[in-house]
Design a protein around this motif. Structure first.
Motif, PDB file in Angstrom:
ATOM      1  N   THR A   1       0.850  -1.183   0.000  1.00  0.00           N
ATOM      2  CA  THR A   1       0.000   0.000   0.000  1.00  0.00           C
ATOM      3  C   THR A   1       0.888   1.235   0.000  1.00  0.00           C
ATOM      4  O   THR A   1       2.072   1.172   0.318  1.00  0.00           O
ATOM      5  N   SER A   2       0.292   2.358  -0.361  1.00  0.00           N
ATOM      6  CA  SER A   2       1.007   3.625  -0.362  1.00  0.00           C
ATOM      7  C   SER A   2       0.541   4.458   0.830  1.00  0.00           C
ATOM      8  O   SER A   2      -0.652   4.699   1.006  1.00  0.00           O
ATOM      9  N   ILE A   3       1.491   4.863   1.645  1.00  0.00           N
ATOM     10  CA  ILE A   3       1.191   5.695   2.808  1.00  0.00           C
ATOM     11  C   ILE A   3       2.000   6.980   2.686  1.00  0.00           C
ATOM     12  O   ILE A   3       3.237   6.952   2.688  1.00  0.00           O
TER      13      ILE A   3
ATOM     14  N   GLU B   1      -5.001   5.015  -1.495  1.00  0.00           N
ATOM     15  CA  GLU B   1      -6.304   5.672  -1.341  1.00  0.00           C
ATOM     16  C   GLU B   1      -6.304   7.016  -2.068  1.00  0.00           C
ATOM     17  O   GLU B   1      -7.337   7.484  -2.535  1.00  0.00           O
ATOM     18  N   ASN B   2      -5.113   7.617  -2.183  1.00  0.00           N
ATOM     19  CA  ASN B   2      -5.009   8.876  -2.925  1.00  0.00           C
ATOM     20  C   ASN B   2      -4.477   8.593  -4.327  1.00  0.00           C
ATOM     21  O   ASN B   2      -4.756   7.545  -4.896  1.00  0.00           O
ATOM     22  N   TYR B   3      -3.648   9.462  -4.884  1.00  0.00           N
ATOM     23  CA  TYR B   3      -3.134   9.286  -6.232  1.00  0.00           C
ATOM     24  C   TYR B   3      -1.619   9.072  -6.241  1.00  0.00           C
ATOM     25  O   TYR B   3      -0.930   9.444  -7.183  1.00  0.00           O
TER      26      TYR B   3
ATOM     27  N   GLY C   1      -6.804   6.463  -6.274  1.00  0.00           N
ATOM     28  CA  GLY C   1      -7.921   7.353  -6.549  1.00  0.00           C
ATOM     29  C   GLY C   1      -9.192   6.592  -6.870  1.00  0.00           C
ATOM     30  O   GLY C   1      -9.600   5.676  -6.162  1.00  0.00           O
ATOM     31  N   LYS C   2      -9.823   6.949  -8.002  1.00  0.00           N
ATOM     32  CA  LYS C   2     -11.111   6.333  -8.365  1.00  0.00           C
ATOM     33  C   LYS C   2     -10.963   4.837  -8.656  1.00  0.00           C
ATOM     34  O   LYS C   2     -11.914   4.057  -8.430  1.00  0.00           O
TER      35      LYS C   2
END
Length: 375
Positions: free
Chosen positions: A74-76, A112-114, A142-143
């Protein structure tokens, strides 16, 4: 083929990463590959202090023994999460440095973001520095992150990328090492004009070619204009048949009714390969006329083998291996192929429901159903 997946995310806080991996594992499983997962959240990976750790050593040994590696994180905060980052730092300790050298790697990132693209690029560069090769990527943010588990189109993209990863690994495709690589096991010669490129440039293929070259020549994911028309024609024919033939209306989920075999075949059970090699006995030349074709079969799953059928001159021959220019290439599992041979459903129906893949003249699927008796 042995694949190890490094899963870097906190359980219940993975933004859908586990769902993406589940799809990847399922696709690889259909192709006969079992993935061993290292869940870094439960492995108690210590912070890197430049000293070897037994926990990390065990993980590295598993990675070294694998043919390919999946990096899933995941990206944090526009970076890989702390669990994955802490583990990645151990690759810089000399005793672990060559763990992924020359290995094919699949990068999977969810944000969860870009920031998914930025994190994937970071991982790709890190892998390149260590001498590995990124060969496939699924990067969702994102989407697209919100579409995980809800979009069939996104699910299909994930499956296609997984199939690409499988093919490249099976081919053992060669790549030129990154110029930043610190631990390349095969340095690139300074003078490429005088270098031996035999390991990079494939030799001219003989009449029979290895399956790895066949995968390289045949793309199972794209269709040209004429092939698309063939698919539409088969779809229309199949739809009409569903409306008129009550037997074909039977849903595949209905349990198969076992019929006691005749005494002639009850003495032993045939394997998929044995059944395939017995096809000449079930060929109906009086229905073939002047028909001629070469059909390549690539079978995976519980049994793995390659062979091709040559139809013509009122006979059918089965030979081992792969050939360069078949009229049609069929890729499926042993289980599905046995069901087709037994008449549980036709090759056309198996193709329409996605149980087999085809390249070449799609109309030959109809001939395959017509010219052979059911075993």
């Amino acid at each position: 083929m042995k694949v190890t997946a490094l899963y870097g995310a906190m359980p219940g806080y993975d933004y859908g990463l586990s769902a993406v991996l589940k799809s990847i594992y399922a696709t690889l499983s259909e192709l006969g590959v079992t993935v061993s997962e290292i869940n870094l959240a439960y492995s108690q990976i210590p912070f890197c202090d430049g000293i070897e750790s037994q926990v990390v050593t065990d993980c590295m040994e598993q990675i070294k023994s694998s043919d390919c590696v999946i990096f899933a994180t995941t990206s944090i905060g526009f970076s890989i999460n702390a669990i994955m980052k802490s583990f990645m730092e151990h690759f810089q300790i000399p005793m672990y440095a060559n763990s992924i050298a020359e290995k094919h790697c699949f990068i999977v990132t969810v944000a969860e973001n870009y920031s998914d693209r930025e994190v994937s690029d970071y991982l790709s560069r890190f892998i390149g520095i260590l001498g590995g090769h990124e060969v496939s990527r699924v990067s969702l943010g994102g989407k697209y992150q919100k579409m995980i588990g809800k979009s069939n189109e996104l699910q299909e993209i994930i499956e296609k990328n997984s199939e690409d990863f499988y093919r490249i690994c099976k081919q053992n495709r060669k790549y030129i090492a990154s110029s930043e690589s610190l631990f390349s096991s095969a340095p690139i010669p300074m003078d490429l004009h005088t270098a031996d490129l035999s390991t990079i440039i494939p030799k001219e293929a003989p009449s029979k070619i290895p399956k790895t070259e066949l995968y390289q020549k045949i793309n199972f994911d794209t269709f040209n204009e004429y092939q698309q028309k063939d698919i539409e024609e088969i779809t229309n024919l199949f739809s009409k048949k569903l409306n008129t033939d009550s037997q074909i209306k039977t849903d595949l989920d209905i349990p198969f009714t076992y019929k006691k075999p005749t005494p002639k075949v009850v003495h032993h059970a045939k394997t998929c390969k044995q059944m395939t090699h017995s096809l000449p006995h079930y060929y109906q030349p009086h229905l073939a006329g002047n028909f001629e074709a070469t059909i390549q079969l690539i079978i995976s799953g519980s049994e793995t083998f390659d062979c091709y059928l040559t139809l013509g001159n009122n006979e059918c021959r089965v030979e081992e291996g792969t050939i360069e220019t078949p009229d049609i290439t069929i890729l499926t599992t042993a289980e599905i192929w046995v069901d087709i041979l037994k008449g549980k459903y036709t090759a056309q129906k198996a193709f329409m429901i996605g149980q087999l893949k085809v390249r070449g003249n799609f109309v030959l699927l109809t001939k395959l159903d017509q010219l052979f008796k059911r075993i």
